[in-house]
Design an enzyme around this catalytic site. Structure first.
Site, PDB file in Angstrom:
ATOM      1  N   GLU A 174      29.674  35.054  41.281  1.00 24.74           N
ATOM      2  CA  GLU A 174      29.978  33.710  41.778  1.00 24.74           C
ATOM      3  C   GLU A 174      28.874  32.680  41.499  1.00 24.74           C
ATOM      4  O   GLU A 174      28.164  32.229  42.400  1.00 24.74           O
ATOM      5  CB  GLU A 174      30.289  33.756  43.277  1.00 24.74           C
ATOM      6  CG  GLU A 174      31.492  34.615  43.604  1.00 24.74           C
ATOM      7  CD  GLU A 174      31.925  34.557  45.050  1.00 24.74           C
ATOM      8  OE1 GLU A 174      33.025  35.053  45.356  1.00 24.74           O
ATOM      9  OE2 GLU A 174      31.173  34.015  45.892  1.00 24.74           O
ATOM     10  N   GLU A 359      37.453  40.065  43.692  1.00 23.32           N
ATOM     11  CA  GLU A 359      37.374  39.929  45.155  1.00 23.32           C
ATOM     12  C   GLU A 359      38.595  39.176  45.641  1.00 23.32           C
ATOM     13  O   GLU A 359      38.992  38.166  45.057  1.00 23.32           O
ATOM     14  CB  GLU A 359      36.133  39.143  45.599  1.00 23.32           C
ATOM     15  CG  GLU A 359      34.824  39.883  45.541  1.00 23.32           C
ATOM     16  CD  GLU A 359      33.669  39.049  46.098  1.00 23.32           C
ATOM     17  OE1 GLU A 359      33.914  38.156  46.949  1.00 23.32           O
ATOM     18  OE2 GLU A 359      32.531  39.281  45.667  1.00 23.32           O
TER      19      GLU A 359
END
Length: 452
Positions: A174, A359
């Protein structure tokens, strides 16, 4: 005890043969940073600063996965999952970020990876999940171009030791969180609110990604990817101003990182704001940033409603509430956004790259009978199935998270786990979602014809 009669409306057999199901975690959130000779990270110093985290909670103990990893891996195996996505702590492996490695830290990850393989779990490694060694933060951290070289050296050390047993690797988890959330919004370590720092971090985190891919290719390693978080940007109303706001938010959150990695270019509308603050010569780095990958990872949780805020400097955005039900994080539950990004990435890459949902999950306070989690996962896996039916090369899906854990600035209040953790005793108790997943993952008996 959880209500184990509740189940998912899908089974493993509803997905293509070879589709990977897994669970994900990260080192600082579960391991216990005070163990095993780990050095301090900028999260330790961020949490030690009043007002940064709930009750000043940190990850020094977390879930004590450092000592309890065998039982935790048993939970992954016993749920019937194929893979475990974990991260490696830079501060554990190299306490000063450079120089002498910590043998105890490397030995820990040796045991952990071997433990996965012994249980039939494919190890999916992330090299950086937000744990910058404090010594490197002192040198400017992600604002300093040298961070890409430091990260390359760390990558070489770790992957020379573990790479022969890792199934798939991504350098950075991320990058939006590493850069924008942490250097412009100030919500995560190092807690800066500085557009110049943000612009440099936005570039340097992708430069570090590129250097790490280069190093791993040099070691002869394959199955290398990039994991980016995506947020579905929607206009707060039908005005042209809100349409523009949503487009710009999408540029900052989504198109910047995808553009750098997959197209070797940053979006022009975002460069209008960040361009004056970018490091000199950044254009020369784009070929390195945009090296070929073997897969692309999507972390997806929610959508966001955007409107213009003309009172504010660039980017001049404000968030607006939406109509959908929300999780304990206050995030709207919007599985349409997952379908949107799966389709968008397929089109962007002309379907040439496998896509993995690395995720997806929600925070819910209900400790064991967590019907909200079951409904959330079922809805998003439904979007995944629709994407597959529409030709998206979706190869896997990882649930966030295996365990209730340290949720960064929110401390231990937000529970994302399939498994409940009592943070007083550290006892693990599988929730109803874990039991439902276990039943869904059961493999169908092989017929005699299939066996032939």
């Amino acid at each position: 005890m959880p209500d184990t009669t509740t189940g998912f409306g899908f089974r493993r057999a509803d997905f293509p043969q070879g589709f990977t199901f897994g669970a994900a975690t990260s080192a600082y959130q579960i391991e216990g940073a005070r163990f095993g000779g780990a050095g301090p990270s900028h999260w330790d110093t961020f949490a030690a600063t009043p007002g940064n985290t709930v009750r000043a909670e940190d990850g020094r103990l977390a879930c004590d996965h450092y000592h309890r990893w065998p039982a935790d891996l048993d939970l992954v195996r016993d749920a019937g999952l194929d893979a475990y996505r974990f991260s490696i702590s830079w501060a554990r492996v190299m306490p000063e970020g450079r120089g002498t490695p910590n043998a105890e830290g490397l030995d820990f990850y040796d045991r952990l990876v071997d433990g996965m393989l012994a249980r039939g779990l494919a190890p999916w490694a992330t090299l950086y999940h937000w744990e910058l060694p404090a010594a490197l933060a002192d040198l400017g951290g992600w604002r300093n171009r040298d961070v890409a070289g430091w990260f390359a050296d760390y990558t070489a050390l770790v992957m020379a030791r573990l790479g022969d047993r890792i199934h798939a690797t991504a350098p950075v988890n991320e990058p939006w969180c590493v850069a924008w959330l942490s250097h412009f919004l100030g919500h995560h370590a190092p807690g800066l609110r500085d557009i110049r720092a943000a612009a440099r971090a936005m570039h340097h985190v992708l430069l570090a990604h590129g250097r790490a891919i280069e190093v791993m290719r040099g070691l002869g390693l394959g199955n290398l990817g990039a994991v980016m978080n995506f947020e579905y940007a929607l206009p707060a109303d039908e005005s042209a101003e809100s349409e523009h706001a949503a487009r710009l938010y999408d540029g900052i959150y989504n198109r910047w990182f995808v553009g750098g990695v997959l197209e070797r270019a940053y979006p022009e509308d975002v460069l209008e704001g960040l361009g004056p603050h970018m490091p000199d010569g950044w254009q020369d780095d784009m070929a390195l940033i945009g090296q070929d990958l073997d897969w692309i990872g999507i972390n997806y949780y929610t959508c966001k409603r955007l409107a213009a805020n003309p009172e504010s400097p660039w980017p001049g955005l404000r968030e607006a509430p939406g109509p959908l039900p929300t999780t304990d994080m206050g995030w709207e539950i919007c599985p349409d956004g997952l379908l949107h990004f799966l389709t968008r990435l397929k089109d962007l890459t002309s379907g040439r790259l496998p896509i993995v949902v690395t995720e997806n999950g929600l925070a819910a306070a209900t400790p064991l009978e967590d019907r909200e989690r079951i409904a959330y996962l079922e809805a998003h896996l439904g979007a995944a199935r629709q994407a597959i039916a529409e030709g998206v090369p979706l190869a896997g899906y990882f649930i966030w998270s295996l365990l209730d854990n340290y949720e960064w600035a929110f401390g231990y209040e937000k529970r994302f786990g399939l498994v409940h953790v009592d943070f007083e005793t550290l006892e693990r108790t599988p929730k109803a979602s874990w039991h439902a997943l276990r039943r869904a993952m059961e493999r169908e008996p092989v017929t005699a014809q299939e066996a032939r």
